[in-house]
Motif scaffolding. Structure first.
Motif, PDB file in Angstrom:
ATOM      1  N   SER A  24      25.568  47.311  24.736  1.00 44.41           N
ATOM      2  CA  SER A  24      25.499  48.770  24.763  1.00 44.41           C
ATOM      3  C   SER A  24      26.214  49.369  23.557  1.00 44.41           C
ATOM      4  CB  SER A  24      26.122  49.326  26.042  1.00 44.41           C
ATOM      5  OG  SER A  24      27.528  49.140  26.021  1.00 44.41           O
ATOM      6  N   GLN A  25      25.873  50.608  23.250  1.00 46.01           N
ATOM      7  CA  GLN A  25      26.550  51.328  22.180  1.00 46.01           C
ATOM      8  C   GLN A  25      28.029  51.471  22.501  1.00 46.01           C
ATOM      9  OE1 GLN A  25      24.752  55.095  21.193  1.00 46.01           O
ATOM     10  NE2 GLN A  25      26.408  55.684  19.815  1.00 46.01           N
ATOM     11  N   SER A  26      28.347  51.757  23.733  1.00 50.13           N
ATOM     12  CA  SER A  26      29.727  51.915  24.162  1.00 50.13           C
ATOM     13  C   SER A  26      30.544  50.648  23.918  1.00 50.13           C
ATOM     14  CB  SER A  26      29.768  52.296  25.646  1.00 50.13           C
ATOM     15  OG  SER A  26      31.084  52.370  26.105  1.00 50.13           O
ATOM     16  N   ASP A  27      29.980  49.486  24.227  1.00 50.62           N
ATOM     17  CA  ASP A  27      30.675  48.222  23.989  1.00 50.62           C
ATOM     18  C   ASP A  27      30.925  48.013  22.501  1.00 50.62           C
ATOM     19  OD1 ASP A  27      30.695  47.659  26.702  1.00 50.62           O
ATOM     20  OD2 ASP A  27      28.984  46.287  26.604  1.00 50.62           O
ATOM     21  N   ALA A  28      29.930  48.317  21.679  1.00 54.78           N
ATOM     22  CA  ALA A  28      30.071  48.163  20.225  1.00 54.78           C
ATOM     23  C   ALA A  28      31.148  49.099  19.689  1.00 54.78           C
ATOM     24  CB  ALA A  28      28.735  48.433  19.536  1.00 54.78           C
TER      25      ALA A  28
END
Length: 66
Positions: A24-28
Motif C-alpha cells: 500500500s501507499q501508506s506502507d511505503a
C-alpha cells in the motif's frame, strides 16, 4: 499493485537503493519516514513513489530551504 521508491542524487541521476515493494501507499510512506535519513546520508536527495509503472509523486529529502 506494488508501491516502490526510486532514488536520485543532487544532479537527478539514479542512485541504487533498497528495492523494497509495499502492498500500500501508506506502507511505503511509513517506510520512507523511517529510513530517509539513511538514504540522505547515502547520497539520495530525491525520492519518487511509484505504483507499478505510474509515478504518484516526487519528494526532496533535503531540509526546507536547501
Amino acid at each position: 499493485m506494488a508501491w516502490t521508491w526510486r532514488y536520485e542524487d543532487a544532479q537527478g541521476g539514479a542512485v541504487d537503493g533498497p528495492h523494497e515493494a509495499f502492498a500500500s501507499q501508506s506502507d511505503a510512506e511509513s517506510w520512507i519516514g523511517q529510513t530517509w535519513r539513511e538514504l540522505l546520508s547515502a547520497g539520495v536527495v530525491t525520492v519518487t513513489l511509484v505504483e507499478d509503472d505510474r509515478t504518484e509523486y516526487r519528494m526532496s529529502l533535503l531540509p526546507a530551504g536547501e
